[in-house]
Design an enzyme around this catalytic site. Structure first.
Site, PDB file in Angstrom:
ATOM      1  N   ARG A 132       0.825  -1.226   0.000  1.00 14.89           N
ATOM      2  CA  ARG A 132       0.000   0.000   0.000  1.00 14.89           C
ATOM      3  C   ARG A 132       0.859   1.276   0.000  1.00 14.89           C
ATOM      4  O   ARG A 132       0.561   2.250   0.680  1.00 14.89           O
ATOM      5  CB  ARG A 132      -0.962   0.019   1.200  1.00 14.89           C
ATOM      6  CG  ARG A 132      -1.925  -1.123   1.245  1.00 14.89           C
ATOM      7  CD  ARG A 132      -2.841  -1.213   0.016  1.00 14.89           C
ATOM      8  NE  ARG A 132      -3.403  -2.547  -0.065  1.00 14.89           N
ATOM      9  CZ  ARG A 132      -2.883  -3.517  -0.797  1.00 14.89           C
ATOM     10  NH1 ARG A 132      -1.822  -3.309  -1.568  1.00 14.89           N
ATOM     11  NH2 ARG A 132      -3.408  -4.704  -0.800  1.00 14.89           N
TER      12      ARG A 132
ATOM     13  N   SER B 261     -10.434   0.022   3.687  1.00  8.63           N
ATOM     14  CA  SER B 261      -9.748  -0.149   4.975  1.00  8.63           C
ATOM     15  C   SER B 261      -9.164   1.186   5.403  1.00  8.63           C
ATOM     16  O   SER B 261      -8.373   1.772   4.660  1.00  8.63           O
ATOM     17  CB  SER B 261      -8.609  -1.163   4.838  1.00  8.63           C
ATOM     18  OG  SER B 261      -9.149  -2.405   4.479  1.00  8.63           O
TER      19      SER B 261
ATOM     20  N   GLU C  22      -4.527   4.325   6.154  1.00  9.32           N
ATOM     21  CA  GLU C  22      -4.176   3.981   4.767  1.00  9.32           C
ATOM     22  C   GLU C  22      -4.538   5.092   3.777  1.00  9.32           C
ATOM     23  O   GLU C  22      -3.772   5.364   2.850  1.00  9.32           O
ATOM     24  CB  GLU C  22      -4.879   2.675   4.379  1.00  9.32           C
ATOM     25  CG  GLU C  22      -4.569   2.240   2.963  1.00  9.32           C
ATOM     26  CD  GLU C  22      -5.161   0.880   2.622  1.00  9.32           C
ATOM     27  OE1 GLU C  22      -4.874  -0.101   3.324  1.00  9.32           O
ATOM     28  OE2 GLU C  22      -5.923   0.817   1.645  1.00  9.32           O
TER      29      GLU C  22
END
Ligand SMILES: Cc1cc2nc3c(=O)[nH]c(=O)nc-3n(C[C@H](O)[C@H](O)[C@H](O)COP(=O)(O)OP(=O)(O)OC[C@H]3O[C@@H](n4cnc5c(N)ncnc54)[C@H](O)[C@@H]3O)c2cc1C
Length: 380
Positions: free
Chosen positions: A168, A252, A372
């Site tokens: 990520r 998320s 995130e």
């Protein structure tokens, strides 16, 4: 030189899936790559703050008006640029809808991104955090991007390796508390996929097979994989649906935490964890002039460990659907990692919930979960 396509600014809350964000001073909607280049060239020359917005599905933007220009990337198009045996290269314009691209590849019998069906947003944003789902990540198929680089003002071809895609992350992603290591705008990207046709194939990757409940030797079509992934994601509120308030999220919100193997041993045994890949054949180089006959032991033989943020949140006592008193933000009722806007929540309310979760997990387990999404004008 193309004209810069200004539009009347609207609140960014209308353009982000978390439905939060004030109105920027100026807004530009680029529908061609020439317009995108013209807009960025003008903005960079002015020195004003800027923000690129694709599908707004990985952004938490503050409630105050954004003191600069929001550039909406609305370019479209998929081109087959090369074929070599069963390898096919597609060039995709940055503003093209990611899931529309996945649907196209599946319909064309091209394998490589089908497990990432249903991820919202644009193709151009996909490399920014190396999007992934069920063990498949864009790093496996990305060849290169055309990057309009802020430091040179030129459109440059940048290879996937130069983008340093990781879990990520990439050099282009601004993480909370740290700016991007390289700034610019992705104009297009090139993917290399495998032509497998409409027939059935063996599914690569144990994580994907597990998610699809498939045996190692089972064979299925790309269309079947796409349909099954979409249905699985929808059950978790991970496919955008205006009727489902659990999807007013950024997916998320917290990343699975990466911790040292010794720290991971302090966590309860039940906490799910996955060792990160270790370089098994890394070579130690000792310069000849400093070689004294002794070879020092390797710095560390223990790999870091990725631990489940969802487990940590739920076991800090914050179950699915958790919300603070009087708040319009809550955890998704289907997924403990997704913060959701239950209707009219401000960025401040979403941030308050995020901070509360961080504090509870920290006091329970001693680690700070990292967000995130990209945070703009928001402090945690
Ligand atoms: C319901 C839901 C499920 C999700 N599931 C997943 C998942 O399974 N896996 C996953 O990895 N992510 C997931 N996400 C997160 C998100 O969809 C992805 O990160 C996606 O790639 C973001 O695309 P976007 O166009 O919406 O980016 P935006 O939110 O518009 O932007 C994100 C960042 O990228 C920058 N950016 C956007 N376009 C460009 C460009 N052309 N050039 C340079 N910078 C750019 C922005 O400035 C910002 O910093 C999910 C989100 C939601 C809402």
């Amino acid at each position: 030189m193309s004209a810069v396509p200004d539009i009347d600014p609207i609140p960014l809350a209308a353009l982000t899936t978390l439905r939060a964000g004030g109105t920027p001073e100026r807004m530009i909607e680029a529908t061609t790559s020439d317009e995108l280049v013209a807009a960025m060239t003008e903005i960079w020359a002015s020195g004003e703050p800027w923000l690129v917005v694709g599908g707004g599905s990985n952004l938490l933007i503050g409630d105050e008006p954004f003191d600069g220009t929001a550039v909406l990337v609305r370019t479209r198009g998929i081109e087959r640029v090369a074929t070599d045996g069963d390898r096919v290269r597609l060039r995709v314009q940055a503003g093209h809808d990611w899931d529309d691209l996945v649907a196209y590849t599946v319909a064309e019998g091209l394998a490589g991104i089908e497990a990432m069906s249903g991820i919202p947003g644009t193709a151009g944003a996909a490399p920014i955090q190396n999007v992934g789902a069920y063990g498949q990540e864009i790093v496996e198929t990305l060849v290169e991007v055309e990057l309009l680089d802020e430091s040179t003002g030129e459109v440059e071809t940048v290879t996937a390796a130069e983008l340093e895609l990781g879990f990520r992350t990439s050099v282009l992603k601004a993480h909370y508390g740290a700016g991007a290591r390289r700034t610019g705008v992705i104009v297009s990207l090139t993917l290399e996929l495998t032509d497998v046709g409409a027939g059935e194939i063996r599914v690569r990757g144990s994580q994907l097979r597990q998610a699809l409940a498939l045996a190692a030797d089972a064979e299925v079509s790309l269309a079947w994989i796409r349909d099954t992934v979409l249905a699985t994601r929808a059950r978790k509120g991970m496919v955008l649906d205006a009727e489902d308030p659990d999807t007013a999220s950024a997916g998320s919100f917290f990343q699975n935490a990466i911790v040292s193997a010794s720290f991971a041993r302090t966590l309860p045994d039940e906490c799910p964890r996955w060792p990160l890949r270790v370089e098994v054949d890394s070579v130690q180089v000792i310069p000849l002039d400093s070689y004294d006959g002794l070879v020092p032991p390797p710095a560390s033989e223990q790999s870091d460990v990725k631990v489940s943020a969802a487990w940590l949140i739920e076991h800090a006592g914050l179950g699915k659907g958790f919300r603070l008193p009087r708040s319009r933000a809550s955890l998704s009722t289907k997924h403990a990692l997704a913060l959701t806007n239950r209707g009219g929540a401000s960025a401040a309310e979403l941030a308050e919930l995020a901070r509360y979760i961080q504090q509870r997990v920290q006091s329970e387990f001693g680690l700070i979960l990292q967000p995130e999404p990209v945070l703009v004008n928001v402090e945690l």
